[in-house]
Design a protein around this motif. Structure first.
Motif, PDB file in Angstrom:
ATOM      1  N   LEU A  71       0.829  -1.211   0.000  1.00  0.00           N
ATOM      2  CA  LEU A  71       0.000   0.000   0.000  1.00  0.00           C
ATOM      3  C   LEU A  71       0.865   1.264   0.000  1.00  0.00           C
ATOM      4  O   LEU A  71       0.506   2.277  -0.609  1.00  0.00           O
ATOM      5  CB  LEU A  71      -0.905  -0.032   1.240  1.00  0.00           C
ATOM      6  N   GLU A  72       2.011   1.179   0.667  1.00  0.00           N
ATOM      7  CA  GLU A  72       2.931   2.325   0.739  1.00  0.00           C
ATOM      8  C   GLU A  72       3.289   2.850  -0.658  1.00  0.00           C
ATOM      9  O   GLU A  72       3.516   4.038  -0.854  1.00  0.00           O
ATOM     10  CB  GLU A  72       4.243   1.922   1.443  1.00  0.00           C
ATOM     11  N   ASP A  73       3.346   1.930  -1.633  1.00  0.00           N
ATOM     12  CA  ASP A  73       3.718   2.331  -2.995  1.00  0.00           C
ATOM     13  C   ASP A  73       2.710   3.306  -3.597  1.00  0.00           C
ATOM     14  O   ASP A  73       3.035   4.055  -4.512  1.00  0.00           O
ATOM     15  CB  ASP A  73       3.839   1.092  -3.901  1.00  0.00           C
ATOM     16  N   ALA A  74       1.485   3.258  -3.088  1.00  0.00           N
ATOM     17  CA  ALA A  74       0.460   4.171  -3.613  1.00  0.00           C
ATOM     18  C   ALA A  74       0.507   5.520  -2.901  1.00  0.00           C
ATOM     19  O   ALA A  74      -0.154   6.466  -3.316  1.00  0.00           O
ATOM     20  CB  ALA A  74      -0.917   3.555  -3.445  1.00  0.00           C
ATOM     21  N   LEU A  75       1.286   5.603  -1.820  1.00  0.00           N
ATOM     22  CA  LEU A  75       1.319   6.838  -1.034  1.00  0.00           C
ATOM     23  C   LEU A  75       2.594   7.638  -1.296  1.00  0.00           C
ATOM     24  O   LEU A  75       3.223   8.166  -0.386  1.00  0.00           O
ATOM     25  CB  LEU A  75       1.165   6.505   0.459  1.00  0.00           C
ATOM     26  N   GLN A  76       2.977   7.716  -2.547  1.00  0.00           N
ATOM     27  CA  GLN A  76       4.184   8.469  -2.917  1.00  0.00           C
ATOM     28  C   GLN A  76       3.828   9.945  -3.092  1.00  0.00           C
ATOM     29  O   GLN A  76       2.718  10.279  -3.513  1.00  0.00           O
ATOM     30  CB  GLN A  76       4.751   7.941  -4.235  1.00  0.00           C
ATOM     31  N   PRO A  77       4.780  10.846  -2.807  1.00  0.00           N
ATOM     32  CA  PRO A  77       4.487  12.265  -3.041  1.00  0.00           C
ATOM     33  C   PRO A  77       4.335  12.550  -4.535  1.00  0.00           C
ATOM     34  O   PRO A  77       4.811  11.777  -5.369  1.00  0.00           O
ATOM     35  CB  PRO A  77       5.727  12.968  -2.477  1.00  0.00           C
ATOM     36  N   GLY A  78       3.689  13.667  -4.822  1.00  0.00           N
ATOM     37  CA  GLY A  78       3.444  14.041  -6.222  1.00  0.00           C
ATOM     38  C   GLY A  78       4.724  14.247  -7.011  1.00  0.00           C
ATOM     39  O   GLY A  78       4.745  14.073  -8.233  1.00  0.00           O
ATOM     40  N   ASN A  79       5.814  14.596  -6.301  1.00  0.00           N
ATOM     41  CA  ASN A  79       7.064  14.849  -7.036  1.00  0.00           C
ATOM     42  C   ASN A  79       7.691  13.558  -7.585  1.00  0.00           C
ATOM     43  O   ASN A  79       8.689  13.611  -8.285  1.00  0.00           O
ATOM     44  CB  ASN A  79       8.066  15.645  -6.185  1.00  0.00           C
ATOM     45  N   LYS A  80       7.075  12.415  -7.266  1.00  0.00           N
ATOM     46  CA  LYS A  80       7.564  11.129  -7.808  1.00  0.00           C
ATOM     47  C   LYS A  80       6.764  10.689  -9.040  1.00  0.00           C
ATOM     48  O   LYS A  80       6.997   9.606  -9.585  1.00  0.00           O
ATOM     49  CB  LYS A  80       7.470  10.036  -6.735  1.00  0.00           C
TER      50      LYS A  80
END
Ligand code: AFP
Length: 342
Positions: free
Chosen positions: A152-161
């Protein structure tokens, strides 16, 4: 007959050709992104066709369900979500999907897994469907760190990624706007060919705009910087004419106009909704990415929007998007209010 003119008219830059051209700049590329994008485009064509015949096919009105935001789902929302989920999984290039219409993240079955994560709002602005106002699909694309361990963490990346972001607007024409980190380009669907053709190359937002866009019905609950900014739009002190107000209430349409004509789009925090209304992952991030790629800015009232790190899939954030100078002015008002301790 003017053969030369005819030749240039038939030398069409389709979205597929455009993306393949981009891909050829990266010799190590295996074409996965191009395949994924062709599935996004297919989903948009399907939704466009459904939106166009919605009245005839009785797709207008409620589906009788309520989504996780507590909003009533429209039939077209349900259909669009299904279309995109299926198109993205069948691309074989995704591992994780986040849709506005689905509470949990969707983990793609291992047999169909690829390295990309797609966050999307399949049909944004759906309260406008029944009256024929422009609506759209918004999406953002990330890459997973390790394909064998998707979490799930993979979906919570900042927009700059973000690797890419875009939207498709279903309006008087069907327009697909895309950035893969190298500027912003717009394509219009030619219904006779069934192809998106490059019609708006290298979109740059004007440095300063003459339009402000906000739901003024919420004014009594706004914070001080937003109130002051809108007051300045209406009663400018610098001898300039007042700005015009344009608000459709359909983010894709409001952002499309802002990108092309310049100005500012705001969905601020207010007393009732301290995080505003718009969802970070699939509304705020993709539109902020496009805005910056077009030379504008995206600001939350506290920081650059793309630097926010999401904690939850359906989290909201206040947002100010638009022309560089207009957002700069908004930032100054927030800085002054912070200095005053407001
Ligand atoms: P709906 O999908 O419920 O129509 O919401 C659309 C939206 O998320 C976004 O597209 C608009 O910018 C915003 O809401 C409009 O919100 P207000 O109706 O509160 O102005």
């Amino acid at each position: 007959m003017d053969y030369e003119a005819d030749t240039s008219r038939t030398d069409l830059m389709t979205i597929t050709r455009f993306v393949l051209n981009e891909q050829s700049k990266y010799p190590e590329s295996r074409g996965d992104f191009t395949i994924l994008l062709s599935h996004v485009v297919l989903g948009c064509k399907f939704v466009c066709s459904s939106v166009n015949k919605a009245g005839l096919a009785k797709l207008l009105g409620l589906a009788g369900d309520t989504n996780i935001q507590g909003e009533e789902q429209k039939k077209l929302d349900v259909l669009s979500n299904e279309v995109f989920v299926k198109a993205l999984i069948s691309s074989g290039r995704t591992c994780l999907l986040v849709s506005e219409e689905v509470e949990e993240a969707i983990f793609v079955p291992p047999s169909h897994r690829g390295k990309y994560i797609v966050v999307f709002d399949p049909l944004d602005g759906s309260s406008n469907i029944d009256c024929g106002v422009s609506i759209g699909t918004i999406f953002g694309i990330y890459m997973v760190e390790d394909e064998t361990k998707v979490s799930l963490e993979d979906a919570l990346q900042p927009g700059n990624k973000l690797l890419a972001a875009g939207y498709c607007m279903y309006g008087s024409s069907c327009t697909f706007v895309l950035s893969t980190g190298n500027g912003v380009n717009g394509f219009t669907l030619d219904p006779s060919l069934g192809e998106f053709i490059l019609t708006h190359p290298n979109i740059k937002i004007p440095r300063k705009g003459k339009i402000y866009s906000v739901n003024e019905g919420n004014a009594k609950n706004w914070d001080e910087p937003t109130t002051k900014y809108v007051q300045k739009c209406k009663f400018p002190q610098d001898g300039l004419p007042p700005k015009s107000l344009r608000y459709i209430g359909s983010m894709v349409a409001d952002i499309h106009r802002t990108l092309l004509y310049g100005g500012i789009f705001m969905y601020p925090a207010d007393i009732k909704s301290p995080n505003g209304k718009l969802r970070l992952l699939y509304e705020v991030f993709p539109m902020s990415y496009l805005m910056e790629q077009a030379g504008g800015q995206a600001f939350t009232g506290k920081q650059r929007a793309l630097d926010l790190v999401p904690k939850q899939l359906h989290e909201r954030s206040p947002i100010f998007l638009g022309s560089y100078d207009d957002i700069e002015q908004m930032k100054e008002l927030y800085a002054a209010s912070k200095a005053d301790g407001a």
